[in-house]
Design a protein around this motif. Structure first.
Motif, PDB file in Angstrom:
ATOM      1  N   VAL A 271       0.822  -1.214   0.000  1.00  0.00           N
ATOM      2  CA  VAL A 271       0.000   0.000   0.000  1.00  0.00           C
ATOM      3  C   VAL A 271       0.856   1.263   0.000  1.00  0.00           C
ATOM      4  N   ASN A 272       2.090   1.175   0.483  1.00  0.00           N
ATOM      5  CA  ASN A 272       2.960   2.349   0.529  1.00  0.00           C
ATOM      6  C   ASN A 272       3.969   2.363  -0.608  1.00  0.00           C
ATOM      7  N   ASP A 273       3.700   1.620  -1.668  1.00  0.00           N
ATOM      8  CA  ASP A 273       4.633   1.549  -2.783  1.00  0.00           C
ATOM      9  C   ASP A 273       4.844   2.931  -3.394  1.00  0.00           C
ATOM     10  N   ALA A 274       6.092   3.264  -3.703  1.00  0.00           N
ATOM     11  CA  ALA A 274       6.437   4.597  -4.203  1.00  0.00           C
ATOM     12  C   ALA A 274       5.787   4.896  -5.547  1.00  0.00           C
ATOM     13  N   LEU A 275       5.533   3.877  -6.343  1.00  0.00           N
ATOM     14  CA  LEU A 275       4.922   4.126  -7.647  1.00  0.00           C
ATOM     15  C   LEU A 275       3.545   4.749  -7.509  1.00  0.00           C
ATOM     16  N   LEU A 276       2.798   4.325  -6.480  1.00  0.00           N
ATOM     17  CA  LEU A 276       1.441   4.834  -6.309  1.00  0.00           C
ATOM     18  C   LEU A 276       1.405   6.310  -5.946  1.00  0.00           C
ATOM     19  N   SER A 277       2.488   6.827  -5.393  1.00  0.00           N
ATOM     20  CA  SER A 277       2.522   8.245  -5.026  1.00  0.00           C
ATOM     21  C   SER A 277       3.116   9.106  -6.127  1.00  0.00           C
ATOM     22  N   ALA A 278       3.554   8.496  -7.225  1.00  0.00           N
ATOM     23  CA  ALA A 278       4.078   9.279  -8.347  1.00  0.00           C
ATOM     24  C   ALA A 278       2.915   9.948  -9.077  1.00  0.00           C
ATOM     25  N   PRO A 279       3.110  11.136  -9.625  1.00  0.00           N
ATOM     26  CA  PRO A 279       2.011  11.821 -10.323  1.00  0.00           C
ATOM     27  C   PRO A 279       1.636  11.092 -11.612  1.00  0.00           C
ATOM     28  N   GLY A 280       0.333  11.064 -11.899  1.00  0.00           N
ATOM     29  CA  GLY A 280      -0.119  10.535 -13.182  1.00  0.00           C
ATOM     30  C   GLY A 280      -0.203   9.030 -13.282  1.00  0.00           C
ATOM     31  N   VAL A 281      -0.210   8.324 -12.168  1.00  0.00           N
ATOM     32  CA  VAL A 281      -0.296   6.869 -12.213  1.00  0.00           C
ATOM     33  C   VAL A 281      -1.748   6.414 -12.127  1.00  0.00           C
ATOM     34  N   ILE A 282      -2.152   5.577 -13.060  1.00  0.00           N
ATOM     35  CA  ILE A 282      -3.441   4.891 -13.027  1.00  0.00           C
ATOM     36  C   ILE A 282      -3.115   3.411 -12.910  1.00  0.00           C
ATOM     37  N   ALA A 283      -3.478   2.784 -11.812  1.00  0.00           N
ATOM     38  CA  ALA A 283      -3.027   1.426 -11.530  1.00  0.00           C
ATOM     39  C   ALA A 283      -4.205   0.493 -11.301  1.00  0.00           C
ATOM     40  N   THR A 284      -4.110  -0.689 -11.898  1.00  0.00           N
ATOM     41  CA  THR A 284      -5.071  -1.761 -11.641  1.00  0.00           C
ATOM     42  C   THR A 284      -4.294  -2.990 -11.160  1.00  0.00           C
ATOM     43  N   PRO A 285      -4.910  -3.841 -10.325  1.00  0.00           N
ATOM     44  CA  PRO A 285      -4.181  -4.928  -9.654  1.00  0.00           C
ATOM     45  C   PRO A 285      -4.015  -6.185 -10.506  1.00  0.00           C
ATOM     46  N   HIS A 286      -3.288  -6.047 -11.610  1.00  0.00           N
ATOM     47  CA  HIS A 286      -2.997  -7.150 -12.533  1.00  0.00           C
ATOM     48  C   HIS A 286      -4.285  -7.867 -12.940  1.00  0.00           C
ATOM     49  N   LEU A 287      -5.157  -7.113 -13.596  1.00  0.00           N
ATOM     50  CA  LEU A 287      -6.462  -7.619 -14.000  1.00  0.00           C
ATOM     51  C   LEU A 287      -6.493  -8.130 -15.437  1.00  0.00           C
TER      52      LEU A 287
END
Length: 319
Positions: A271-287
């Motif tokens: 939950v604290n992964d640095a990628l998630l706090s980078a601007p402009g990230v849209i992330a899905t959980p390997h769907l």
């Protein structure tokens, strides 16, 4: 016979195939077993058969050596780089695969492209951001796709599907990979370009390379820095293809503007992964492969593989 079904996060495996027909002792693991070898081997040591969901829990040589009862390993799909096939052979462990959907990953790629183009990550109303609670009405300006340039890095089966769908949106499609030929690109209506042109010209760039030693970190700061400030990077392939810190730094620098990603170095993603706090990230959980149709095929073929192996006629043997 004791069967372990790994990483069934939605707890659906038993309902999607006829496991009872095996007359076996079947245990479903709905939680990720983690990364500790001692824990994984202690939990899996009693089982004769393991059904692995893609690459969620790697079965390395070290782990296989510590599973003395294991005789059959079934992987969903027909490729799994997280299984050491040589180590399995040396221990007389049969490894089988399953069929899979040829379209699920391409469909999810386009779900991410559309989400990024229209900033659904920001605009979507949900129970978490209901309109009644003050969620703003229209915050962003979307990007129209018609007339834009879609770049495909890796024009194989999945890349070709994504390319054809791009043409349906009226996009110009360009493509690059080391061994791609003009003839192959023309077959799917794409223009073969060089690597630099792929990054500089693409409004949307989608990655569809196979992960290997050669392609690990093949995309880094240098290539990402060539992208337009308005561009979108999409990765539904493997996270290791893009150098992680390079992606984070490039997003902070503003090129690309958005990164829509479905794959990560560590899954489940902390939950604290640095990628998630980078601007402009849209992330899905390997769907990319997580659909009911696909899972029904995965698990039905897994049951068939176990029956066939038990009868002395294993099917879809890998390696």
């Amino acid at each position: 016979m004791r069967i372990a079904i790994l990483d069934d996060y939605q707890n659906v495996a038993l309902s999607l195939a006829d496991w009872d027909s095996l007359n076996a002792n079947t245990t479903v693991f709905t939680e990720y077993l983690g990364t500790d070898d001692d824990t994984i081997c202690r939990v899996l040591e009693p089982f004769d058969v393991i059904v692995a969901m893609r690459e969620r829990t790697p079965l390395t040589a070290t782990r296989l050596q510590r599973l003395p009862n294991l005789r059959l390993l079934v992987s969903t799909g027909m490729r799994n780089s997280s299984i050491d096939l040589e180590a399995a052979r040396s221990r007389n462990i049969t490894v089988c695969g399953t069929n899979g959907s040829p379209t699920a990953a391409a469909e999810h790629t386009w779900a991410l492209i559309m989400a990024a183009a229209r900033r659904l990550d920001v605009e979507l109303f949900s129970s978490a951001k209901p309109r009644a609670a003050g969620h703003p009405w229209q915050q962003t300006l979307g990007m129209g796709l018609h007339g834009k340039t879609l770049g495909i890095y890796g024009l194989g089966r999945l890349g070709s599907q994504v390319a054809r769908l791009g043409q349906a949106f009226g996009m110009k499609v360009i493509a690059y990979s080391r061994n791609l030929t003009s003839e192959k690109a023309i077959e799917v209506g794409a223009e073969l370009v060089g690597e630099k042109d792929l990054f500089t010209r693409s409004d949307v760039l989608s990655i569809h390379l196979k992960h290997s030693e050669r392609t690990t970190n093949i995309i880094g700061r240098q290539q990402l820095g060539l992208m337009k400030p308005s561009s979108v990077l999409v990765n539904t392939s493997r996270s290791a293809i893009i150098e992680r810190q390079g992606l984070i730094d490039s997003l902070h620098a503003g090129t690309p503007r958005l990164a829509a990603v479905d794959v990560f170095d560590n899954e489940p993603l902390p939950v604290n992964d640095a990628l998630l706090s980078a601007p402009g990230v849209i992330a899905t959980p390997h769907l990319g492969y997580v659909t009911e149709d696909q899972y029904r095929l995965f698990y039905a073929d897994a049951v068939e593989a176990i029956k066939s192996w038990r009868d002395g006629n294993p099917v879809r043997v890998l390696g």
